[in-house]
Write a protein that holds these residues in place. Structure first.
Motif, PDB file in Angstrom:
ATOM      1  N   GLU A   1      -2.545   4.111   8.160  1.00 20.90           N
ATOM      2  CA  GLU A   1      -2.631   2.873   8.932  1.00 20.90           C
ATOM      3  C   GLU A   1      -1.525   1.906   8.527  1.00 20.90           C
ATOM      4  O   GLU A   1      -0.939   1.209   9.381  1.00 20.90           O
ATOM      5  N   ALA A   2      -1.197   1.864   7.248  1.00 20.28           N
ATOM      6  CA  ALA A   2      -0.108   1.006   6.787  1.00 20.28           C
ATOM      7  C   ALA A   2       1.217   1.424   7.413  1.00 20.28           C
ATOM      8  O   ALA A   2       2.001   0.577   7.867  1.00 20.28           O
TER       9      ALA A   2
ATOM     10  N   HIS B   1      -5.735   4.904   4.453  1.00 23.27           N
ATOM     11  CA  HIS B   1      -5.201   3.551   4.445  1.00 23.27           C
ATOM     12  C   HIS B   1      -3.671   3.569   4.513  1.00 23.27           C
ATOM     13  O   HIS B   1      -3.057   2.693   5.123  1.00 23.27           O
TER      14      HIS B   1
ATOM     15  N   ARG C   1      -8.668  -3.203  -4.234  1.00 27.26           N
ATOM     16  CA  ARG C   1      -9.320  -2.333  -3.257  1.00 27.26           C
ATOM     17  C   ARG C   1      -8.769  -0.919  -3.363  1.00 27.26           C
ATOM     18  O   ARG C   1      -7.566  -0.716  -3.563  1.00 27.26           O
TER      19      ARG C   1
ATOM     20  N   ILE D   1       0.838  -1.206   0.000  1.00 25.73           N
ATOM     21  CA  ILE D   1       0.000   0.000   0.000  1.00 25.73           C
ATOM     22  C   ILE D   1       0.870   1.251   0.000  1.00 25.73           C
ATOM     23  O   ILE D   1       0.639   2.195  -0.767  1.00 25.73           O
TER      24      ILE D   1
ATOM     25  N   VAL E   1      -7.302   2.491  -2.346  1.00 24.08           N
ATOM     26  CA  VAL E   1      -6.396   2.939  -1.282  1.00 24.08           C
ATOM     27  C   VAL E   1      -6.322   4.457  -1.308  1.00 24.08           C
ATOM     28  O   VAL E   1      -6.031   5.064  -2.345  1.00 24.08           O
TER      29      VAL E   1
END
Length: 297
Positions: free
Chosen positions: A279-280, A276, A270, A250, A272
């Motif tokens: 959080e990655a 996101h 999905r 990601i 991104v």
């Protein structure tokens, strides 16, 4: 607000009155050690426990482990002396039990300062609070914002269930509202938050399920009552290999998209976005911190 990537997967209560346990703690695979002067100590051993914990922290040898001292409540005969000793102990934090109001946090803050603990962060002595009563849960928002010294919330689900006349069930539905209120308050104010204990030492499957639920809800780690529970908590609250692989992909895909002037990108089909990616980065940083801690011992 973002919280630290410091690993707090497992937080083990250790009775301050047990000198052998305090020594043993130095070799346990716990991220956090809660040296307990409260529930785990009989009334006639309170003074001994305070002296032993103070001596153990001063002697050191706990390595990378975060050391918190849980004091007795300020409304008990031992609370003020506990707090005075903890303020100059050299511990990484002080944990106050049964906090029900913002004023209780501020009172503890004032007393710590009066006994020489530097205020606030990043160089002061952090304050942690136990959330374990119905009134505390209803005041979670105010408690979480009461002091810049405040670093985290610790759930006391056993005391809470007792006060609510609730049952201990596998899904913990009787206390799920309280867990949610504390999680909301902690994340809104950038605090760490630790889940309550699993009481049945012979229920390995139940412990693992409780840890998984804690991860899914968003807790940073779990409080524990026995060293045999450490492995389950450490495994559950650490990013697994698949999650880390996806997180790194990601980050890389988003960086490439941004270089091409795009704000979003697809990874494994999905969408991104920036949230996101944040959080990655958190997961990757947490994994790196866990790895560094394992090396330092």
């Amino acid at each position: 607000m973002a919280t630290t990537a410091r690993p707090r997967r497992s937080a083990l209560y250790m009775p301050g009155s047990n000198a052998r346990a305090l020594e043993k703690a130095k070799g346990l695979e716990a991220d956090v050690l809660i040296l307990d002067l409260e529930d785990a100590v009989a009334p006639d051993a309170k003074d001994l426990a305070r002296d032993q914990v103070q001596a153990a922290v001063a002697a050191g040898g706990f390595g990378r482990r975060e050391v918190l001292i849980r004091v007795n409540g300020l409304d008990t005969p031992w609370g003020h002396a506990d707090l005075a000793a903890a303020a100059r102990s050299g511990a990484h934090g002080v944990l106050i039990p049964k906090v029900e109001s913002a004023e209780a946090v501020r009172q503890a803050d004032r007393l710590l300062a009066a006994h020489g603990a530097a205020p606030g962060t990043p160089n002061g002595l952090p304050l942690w609070v136990m959330m374990e009563t119905a009134l505390g849960m209803l005041n979670a928002k105010e408690i979480a914002s009461a002091s810049p010294r405040l670093a985290g919330l610790v759930l006391g689900t056993s005391d809470l269930a007792k006060e609510l006349h609730a049952h201990h069930t596998p899904l913990r539905l009787p206390v799920i509202t309280a867990l949610g209120l504390c999680l909301l308050a902690a994340r809104a104010h950038g605090l760490a938050i630790l889940d309550g204990v699993h009481l049945d030492l012979d229920d390995d499957a139940g412990l693992e399920a409780s840890c998984r639920q804690g991860v899914e809800l968003g807790f940073d780690g779990k409080t524990l009552i026995h060293p045999k529970q450490l492995a389950a908590a450490n495994a559950a609250f650490a990013p697994d290999a698949a999650s880390l692989d996806r997180a790194r992909r990601i980050i890389a895909a988003h960086a490439e998209a941004m270089a091409q002037g795009k704000a979003v990108v697809l990874v494994d089909g999905r969408l991104v976005e920036a949230l996101h990616v944040a959080e990655a980065h958190r997961l990757v940083a947490l994994a790196a911190s866990i790895g560094a801690a394992a090396i330092s011992g």
